[in-house]
Design a protein around this motif. Structure first.
Motif, mmCIF file in Angstrom:
data_model
loop_
_atom_site.group_PDB
_atom_site.id
_atom_site.type_symbol
_atom_site.label_atom_id
_atom_site.label_comp_id
_atom_site.label_asym_id
_atom_site.label_seq_id
_atom_site.Cartn_x
_atom_site.Cartn_y
_atom_site.Cartn_z
ATOM 1 N N TRP A 133 0.837 -1.211 0.000
ATOM 2 C CA TRP A 133 0.000 0.000 0.000
ATOM 3 C C TRP A 133 0.867 1.255 0.000
ATOM 4 O O TRP A 133 0.595 2.209 -0.735
ATOM 5 C CB TRP A 133 -0.914 -0.029 1.223
ATOM 6 N N TRP A 191 -5.464 -1.592 -4.515
ATOM 7 C CA TRP A 191 -5.430 -0.701 -3.356
ATOM 8 C C TRP A 191 -6.228 0.564 -3.643
ATOM 9 O O TRP A 191 -6.220 1.079 -4.761
ATOM 10 C CB TRP A 191 -3.997 -0.281 -3.027
ATOM 11 N N LYS A 218 -6.877 2.335 8.017
ATOM 12 C CA LYS A 218 -7.420 2.281 9.371
ATOM 13 C C LYS A 218 -6.300 2.516 10.366
ATOM 14 O O LYS A 218 -5.267 1.866 10.323
ATOM 15 C CB LYS A 218 -8.093 0.930 9.612
ATOM 16 N N HIS A 262 -11.385 4.800 10.251
ATOM 17 C CA HIS A 262 -10.962 4.775 8.859
ATOM 18 C C HIS A 262 -10.808 6.206 8.348
ATOM 19 O O HIS A 262 -11.625 7.076 8.651
ATOM 20 C CB HIS A 262 -11.981 4.022 8.008
ATOM 21 N N TRP A 292 -18.374 -1.863 1.867
ATOM 22 C CA TRP A 292 -17.676 -3.014 2.426
ATOM 23 C C TRP A 292 -18.113 -4.314 1.757
ATOM 24 O O TRP A 292 -19.239 -4.447 1.283
ATOM 25 C CB TRP A 292 -17.938 -3.128 3.928
ATOM 26 N N LEU A 320 -16.858 -4.935 9.553
ATOM 27 C CA LEU A 320 -15.470 -4.706 9.173
ATOM 28 C C LEU A 320 -14.623 -5.878 9.643
ATOM 29 O O LEU A 320 -14.910 -6.531 10.632
ATOM 30 C CB LEU A 320 -14.964 -3.408 9.809
ATOM 31 N N CYS A 376 -5.117 -1.483 5.558
ATOM 32 C CA CYS A 376 -5.407 -0.634 4.407
ATOM 33 C C CYS A 376 -6.448 -1.337 3.542
ATOM 34 O O CYS A 376 -6.591 -2.557 3.584
ATOM 35 C CB CYS A 376 -4.139 -0.363 3.607
ATOM 36 N N MET A 377 -7.171 -0.548 2.749
ATOM 37 C CA MET A 377 -8.308 -1.089 2.019
ATOM 38 C C MET A 377 -7.964 -1.425 0.565
ATOM 39 O O MET A 377 -7.207 -0.700 -0.090
ATOM 40 C CB MET A 377 -9.475 -0.095 2.014
ATOM 41 N N TRP A 398 -15.215 -3.495 -0.946
ATOM 42 C CA TRP A 398 -13.946 -3.210 -0.280
ATOM 43 C C TRP A 398 -13.685 -4.217 0.834
ATOM 44 O O TRP A 398 -14.598 -4.716 1.474
ATOM 45 C CB TRP A 398 -13.958 -1.817 0.350
ATOM 46 N N SER A 399 -12.398 -4.459 1.076
ATOM 47 C CA SER A 399 -11.954 -5.264 2.220
ATOM 48 C C SER A 399 -10.668 -4.652 2.753
ATOM 49 O O SER A 399 -9.973 -3.922 2.048
ATOM 50 C CB SER A 399 -11.699 -6.726 1.820
ATOM 51 N N ASP A 400 -10.351 -4.952 4.023
ATOM 52 C CA ASP A 400 -9.088 -4.464 4.568
ATOM 53 C C ASP A 400 -8.033 -5.561 4.525
ATOM 54 O O ASP A 400 -8.338 -6.748 4.481
ATOM 55 C CB ASP A 400 -9.251 -3.908 5.987
#
Length: 242
Positions: free
Chosen positions: A139, A174, A179, A186, A199, A204, A213-214, A222-224
């Protein structure tokens, strides 16, 4: 003879008394004294009082737990409403931004030639240029690459922008959301709080190495992920000069 019988009676009485068992205090049917019974009654009363206190405490604790669950439910519902409201506000802001951009273009030249064109291999959308890199970087490395291109990792403000990115992105990439700590807030690259979220699930993911990071998947959600352990493609964004 009568005198002899009378003189022997005291001895007989003494002998009879010697054969009798020794006298004790007042006893009950089973050999219990009245003092023993008093202690038993007292213990029974104390036990009943303690049992009553336990029952009262259990009922009170149950009511407190029910109230706590109700408050948590109300807080969750309020949070959903606030999030939805922020998302709607972000959508309105993006719509206004697009309208203003269109008006600026119309005033200046009436077409996109009045704005500085996006660099080669970048795509334009509502006043911003987007670059979809297929290089797999961490990232931090991805953001550094965007900065070198005079941009930053993409900041997604609304559903309209999300739909554009989803229709263009090919692989998991990315984005500019991170976060601050495992239980932190976030933030976007410009330190703003997200007004629009997309999400991959309703909750989360907090089971990754911090900081997180997402990424945006090819289907848009989205995911972290670990900022330094993960290596993905990335999306850069820069404002178009008009």
């Amino acid at each position: 003879m009568a005198e002899a019988r009378q003189s022997s009676n005291p001895n007989e009485i003494t002998a009879l008394r010697a054969k009798l068992p020794p006298q004790q205090g007042n006893t009950g049917r089973w050999g219990q004294t009245s003092q023993d019974k008093t202690w038993k009654y007292l213990c029974l009363v104390v036990s009943l009082i303690l049992l009553l206190m336990v029952i009262i405490f259990s009922v009170a604790l149950s009511e407190v737990l029910k109230r706590t669950q109700q408050v948590q439910k109300e807080v969750f519902q309020l949070n959903e409403k606030v999030t939805q409201g922020l998302g709607d506000a972000g959508h309105d802001r993006d719509f206004i931004r697009g309208e203003v951009f269109q008006q600026i273009k119309a005033v200046l030249a009436g077409n996109e030639s009045s704005c500085e064109p996006c660099p080669l291999d970048w795509k334009v959308f509502q006043g911003s240029c987007y670059f979809f890199s297929l290089d797999n970087l961490t990232w931090t490395q991805a953001n550094d690459s965007c900065v070198q291109k005079k941009g930053h990792l993409v900041i997604i403000n609304c559903r309209t922008e999300q739909d554009f990115l989803t229709s263009t992105v090919q692989v998991t990439s990315w984005i500019g959301l991170f976060k601050e700590g495992q239980k932190g807030h976030h933030r976007w690259m410009d330190a703003s709080t997200p007004t629009y979220i997309n999400w991959d699930s309703e909750e989360l993911h907090d089971n990754v190495t911090v900081p997180a990071c997402m990424v945006m998947h090819s289907y848009g959600h989205w995911s972290d992920f670990s900022c330094e352990l993960g290596r993905f493609a990335f999306i850069c964004e820069r404002r178009q000069n008009c």
